[in-house]
Write a protein that holds these residues in place. Structure first.
Motif, PDB file in Angstrom:
ATOM      1  N   HIS A   1       0.799  -1.225   0.000  1.00 55.73           N
ATOM      2  CA  HIS A   1       0.000   0.000   0.000  1.00 55.73           C
ATOM      3  C   HIS A   1       0.838   1.284   0.000  1.00 55.73           C
ATOM      4  O   HIS A   1       0.274   2.377   0.001  1.00 55.73           O
ATOM      5  CB  HIS A   1      -0.917   0.028   1.241  1.00 55.73           C
ATOM      6  N   TRP A   2       2.146   1.147   0.025  1.00 54.17           N
ATOM      7  CA  TRP A   2       2.941   2.373   0.129  1.00 54.17           C
ATOM      8  C   TRP A   2       2.774   3.217  -1.138  1.00 54.17           C
ATOM      9  O   TRP A   2       2.548   2.710  -2.232  1.00 54.17           O
ATOM     10  CB  TRP A   2       4.405   2.033   0.376  1.00 54.17           C
ATOM     11  N   LEU A   3       2.874   4.527  -0.976  1.00 54.99           N
ATOM     12  CA  LEU A   3       2.637   5.469  -2.064  1.00 54.99           C
ATOM     13  C   LEU A   3       3.914   5.642  -2.878  1.00 54.99           C
ATOM     14  O   LEU A   3       4.921   6.127  -2.369  1.00 54.99           O
ATOM     15  CB  LEU A   3       2.165   6.810  -1.520  1.00 54.99           C
ATOM     16  N   ALA A   4       3.851   5.276  -4.145  1.00 53.79           N
ATOM     17  CA  ALA A   4       5.030   5.329  -4.998  1.00 53.79           C
ATOM     18  C   ALA A   4       5.073   6.554  -5.881  1.00 53.79           C
ATOM     19  O   ALA A   4       6.028   6.737  -6.631  1.00 53.79           O
ATOM     20  CB  ALA A   4       5.089   4.073  -5.880  1.00 53.79           C
TER      21      ALA A   4
ATOM     22  N   PRO B   1      -2.685 -13.063  -2.339  1.00 54.51           N
ATOM     23  CA  PRO B   1      -1.489 -12.613  -1.614  1.00 54.51           C
ATOM     24  C   PRO B   1      -0.290 -13.478  -1.959  1.00 54.51           C
ATOM     25  O   PRO B   1      -0.419 -14.683  -2.193  1.00 54.51           O
ATOM     26  CB  PRO B   1      -1.892 -12.769  -0.137  1.00 54.51           C
ATOM     27  N   PRO B   2       0.919 -12.889  -2.016  1.00 54.15           N
ATOM     28  CA  PRO B   2       2.117 -13.685  -2.292  1.00 54.15           C
ATOM     29  C   PRO B   2       2.387 -14.662  -1.149  1.00 54.15           C
ATOM     30  O   PRO B   2       1.914 -14.488  -0.021  1.00 54.15           O
ATOM     31  CB  PRO B   2       3.226 -12.631  -2.409  1.00 54.15           C
ATOM     32  N   SER B   3       3.146 -15.700  -1.454  1.00 52.12           N
ATOM     33  CA  SER B   3       3.433 -16.725  -0.446  1.00 52.12           C
ATOM     34  C   SER B   3       4.202 -16.160   0.739  1.00 52.12           C
ATOM     35  O   SER B   3       4.027 -16.581   1.877  1.00 52.12           O
ATOM     36  CB  SER B   3       4.221 -17.876  -1.077  1.00 52.12           C
ATOM     37  N   THR B   4       5.064 -15.179   0.472  1.00 54.82           N
ATOM     38  CA  THR B   4       5.791 -14.488   1.547  1.00 54.82           C
ATOM     39  C   THR B   4       5.470 -13.012   1.475  1.00 54.82           C
ATOM     40  O   THR B   4       5.487 -12.433   0.375  1.00 54.82           O
ATOM     41  CB  THR B   4       7.305 -14.703   1.420  1.00 54.82           C
ATOM     42  N   PRO B   5       5.169 -12.376   2.584  1.00 55.45           N
ATOM     43  CA  PRO B   5       4.832 -10.947   2.548  1.00 55.45           C
ATOM     44  C   PRO B   5       5.986 -10.131   1.963  1.00 55.45           C
ATOM     45  O   PRO B   5       7.156 -10.405   2.245  1.00 55.45           O
ATOM     46  CB  PRO B   5       4.597 -10.605   4.030  1.00 55.45           C
ATOM     47  N   PRO B   6       5.667  -9.144   1.129  1.00 53.76           N
ATOM     48  CA  PRO B   6       6.742  -8.329   0.562  1.00 53.76           C
ATOM     49  C   PRO B   6       7.422  -7.499   1.644  1.00 53.76           C
ATOM     50  O   PRO B   6       6.771  -6.967   2.547  1.00 53.76           O
ATOM     51  CB  PRO B   6       6.013  -7.440  -0.452  1.00 53.76           C
ATOM     52  N   GLY B   7       8.736  -7.397   1.548  1.00 53.53           N
ATOM     53  CA  GLY B   7       9.481  -6.574   2.485  1.00 53.53           C
ATOM     54  C   GLY B   7       9.393  -5.109   2.108  1.00 53.53           C
ATOM     55  O   GLY B   7       8.852  -4.753   1.058  1.00 53.53           O
ATOM     56  N   PRO B   8       9.902  -4.233   2.953  1.00 53.17           N
ATOM     57  CA  PRO B   8       9.869  -2.811   2.629  1.00 53.17           C
ATOM     58  C   PRO B   8      10.725  -2.522   1.400  1.00 53.17           C
ATOM     59  O   PRO B   8      11.775  -3.142   1.205  1.00 53.17           O
ATOM     60  CB  PRO B   8      10.460  -2.143   3.886  1.00 53.17           C
ATOM     61  N   PRO B   9      10.279  -1.642   0.542  1.00 54.87           N
ATOM     62  CA  PRO B   9      11.066  -1.329  -0.648  1.00 54.87           C
ATOM     63  C   PRO B   9      12.399  -0.692  -0.262  1.00 54.87           C
ATOM     64  O   PRO B   9      12.482   0.087   0.677  1.00 54.87           O
ATOM     65  CB  PRO B   9      10.183  -0.348  -1.420  1.00 54.87           C
ATOM     66  N   THR B  10      13.417  -1.048  -0.991  1.00 53.90           N
ATOM     67  CA  THR B  10      14.748  -0.496  -0.706  1.00 53.90           C
ATOM     68  C   THR B  10      15.045   0.727  -1.540  1.00 53.90           C
ATOM     69  O   THR B  10      15.982   1.447  -1.255  1.00 53.90           O
ATOM     70  CB  THR B  10      15.822  -1.555  -0.978  1.00 53.90           C
TER      71      THR B  10
END
Length: 585
Positions: free
Chosen positions: A34-37, A463-472
């Motif tokens: 949900h982060w604003l890109a 949903p993906p199998s593993t939650p997405p990490g924070p964008p780098t």
């Protein structure tokens, strides 16, 4: 083509696509981050938080050309003083989306997740309005095809989770047209009695039609508040829908009068804040870029450039630039829609024109049949007007045409359904299976328009199998909110921060922000010129910022070396390369 859908059929064509769109957007919302890109989304979000917090129509972010404009206006006359310490007025962004975000923030808190609910609801509304408009003009099956295509179109689903204005504007345009499409008695002004109808049913229908016009006027006003250039669409609405009516003057006064009432309060605010109703810095920013006076957009330049500057100084160059931008429109549409939808839209518009040329059953039925042609002409006029205005200002973007895609779907679905009925109409009426063949053909059109989009978007609804990490890393926004949370701890709520991601500072740190000065050495001079005190400088570890001036490379080199700008001390180095500098006291 008449508004042939029965009331139950039109209701079905409205509610079923809206329900499907609601399921799609909920699944997409749960499955995707949900982060604003986008910087624009962060800027709208910080404006919504100002409103939710009761601070009014003020902004935490002020571009340099906005400060220059306000300072020039203050110098030009009394009573318009520029005080950098006072709240900065919102003279940059359109007001409707921040208002809706403010309502979402009041309900759920000012978070990235809450930002998306207005656009998500607008996506659902766009699908429902596509079904409503298609059902009223072309019939129930066409409404279902258009609405379900909108509910499953990957591009529209993606825009529902961007925090931008496009989904809402697309829904509002469809809503205006759904209100403007008249019923049979509204075209003719006659009381046409049909079997089984009571004598007072036709006057009642006309009264309902007048209330639809009032509602349509309110929607026009909201659309203008969502993007000021939507006012251009008033001209084709007048020519195609309001003036052909027998009660044209009452219809025009009712619709446009209500629209003016809706827009008036914000226009008065801008008149007081900026000296011009519906003022916007974007044309000046584009003018600065087109004149070569800025490496990037003009809001990085501490100078306000009139939009007409290029045309008055070098008309030949301005004409070349405008033509180049306008000529790029087909390519923008191709990249936005892809060849299948683009060719389908062109074919549908041609078919609507050819079909309307066939006059039969008298002028009354011809008027009703022309409703499909009017939608096609409305679509073409909207594309040309948007492309023309953007080209005159110097920058024509693919994103400008996103709100017109739902209308395109309605036209394509409607003409496809008419083609099926026309082809199967050659079958003898008494032939067995004719009705079944017609139903199968219409269902095939619905599947052809909706299923490809659904199969494309379906993998993104789980949903993906593993939650997405924070964008780098993110090209134009700070991808690590914890960096700006730390900035908010180091600087007070009244501080002004200069940054290469000022929109992120305004949203994620809730601090007032300006762009970096064009060069490191100009910092003190700009403070003195505008009466600003730049209390802190935040340099994000990002360099891929669109339209940033080349001179910003000196700032990034300073960040890489860990050196401090003159008059500032390095307060903190962050894990992803960002630096926080505080003014030396």
């Amino acid at each position: 083509m008449t508004p042939t859908g029965s009331r139950r059929g039109v209701l079905l064509a409205t509610l079923l696509p809206a329900a499907v769109a609601a399921v799609v957007v909920l699944l997409y919302f749960q499955a995707q981050p949900h982060w604003l890109a986008d910087p624009d989304a962060q800027d709208y979000a910080q404006l919504g938080r100002q409103l939710a917090a009761g601070r009014g129509a003020v902004s935490n972010y002020l571009p340099w050309n906005g400060a220059a404009y306000l300072a020039e206006r203050a110098a030009a006359g009394p009573g318009t003083g520029w005080d950098a310490a006072a709240p900065w007025p919102n003279i940059v962004r359109f007001p409707l989306t921040p208002v809706l975000m403010a309502a979402s923030f009041l309900a759920f808190g000012p978070t990235d997740e809450a930002v998306h609910w207005p656009a998500a609801l607008a996506f659902v509304l766009a699908a429902g309005c596509a079904g409503l408009l298609g059902g009223r003009v072309y019939g129930t099956w066409a409404g279902l095809a258009a609405g379900l295509a909108a509910a499953c179109l990957p591009m529209l689903v993606n825009y529902s989770l961007t925090g931008l204005t496009e989904p809402l504007l697309g829904a509002l345009i469809l809503g205006v047209l759904a209100c403007a499409v008249p019923g049979r008695t509204e075209w003719s002004g006659e009381q046409v009695r049909q079997p089984g109808n009571q004598s007072n049913s036709q006057p009642g229908e006309r009264v309902a039609g007048r209330w639809r016009l009032v509602l349509g006027g309110a929607v026009i006003g909201l659309a203008v508040l969502n993007r000021y250039d939507t006012a251009l669409l008033v001209l084709p609405i007048l020519l195609l829908w309001l003036l052909p009516r027998p009660d044209r003057w009452r219809a025009c006064a009712g619709s446009l009068g209500v629209a003016a009432i809706v827009v008036l309060p914000w226009a008065l605010y801008l008149w007081l804040a900026a000296g011009t109703p519906l003022f916007n810095l974007q044309p000046a920013s584009i003018a600065a870029q087109a004149t070569g006076r800025a490496d990037g957009l003009g809001w990085y330049l501490p100078e306000y450039v009139q939009p007409t500057a290029l045309w008055t100084s070098d008309p030949a160059r301005a004409s070349r630039l405008a033509w180049d931008e306008f000529a790029a429109t087909p390519n923008h549409l191709r990249k936005l829609l892809g060849w299948p939808w683009l060719l389908g839209g062109a074919a549908a518009c041609l078919l609507a024109g050819a079909r309307a040329a066939r006059r039969r059953n008298g002028p009354h039925d011809a008027q009703l049949r022309d409703a499909g042609l009017r939608l096609a002409l409305m679509l073409l006029a909207a594309v040309l007007l948007r492309a023309g205005l953007a080209s005159l200002l110097g920058l024509n973007l693919q994103r400008h045409f996103v709100p017109l895609v739902p209308l395109l779907l309605v036209v394509v679905a409607g003409e496809a359904m008419w083609s099926v009925r026309w082809v199967l109409g050659w079958l003898p009426r008494g032939r067995p299976g004719r009705r079944l063949a017609l139903a199968l053909g219409q269902a095939a059109v619905v599947a052809l328009l909706a299923l490809p989009g659904l199969t494309t978007i379906w993998p993104f609804l789980a949903p993906p199998s593993t939650p997405p990490g924070p964008p780098t890393r993110a090209g134009e926004v700070e991808a690590r909110p914890e960096n700006l949370a730390r900035l908010a701890q180091l600087v007070g709520p009244d501080a002004v921060v200069a940054s290469n991601v000022p929109w992120s500072v305004a949203w994620q740190a809730d601090r007032r922000a300006v762009p970096l000065p064009p060069t490191v050495e100009e910092t003190a001079a700009l403070e003195q010129r505008f009466g600003l005190s730049i209390d802190a400088i935040y340099l994000a570890g990002q360099v891929a910022i669109a339209d940033a001036p080349r001179s910003w490379r000196a700032w990034d080199e300073l960040r890489r070396r860990g050196a401090s700008p003159p008059g500032y001390v390095l307060a903190e180095s962050l894990p992803n390369g960002g630096r926080i500098y505080l003014k030396a006291r």
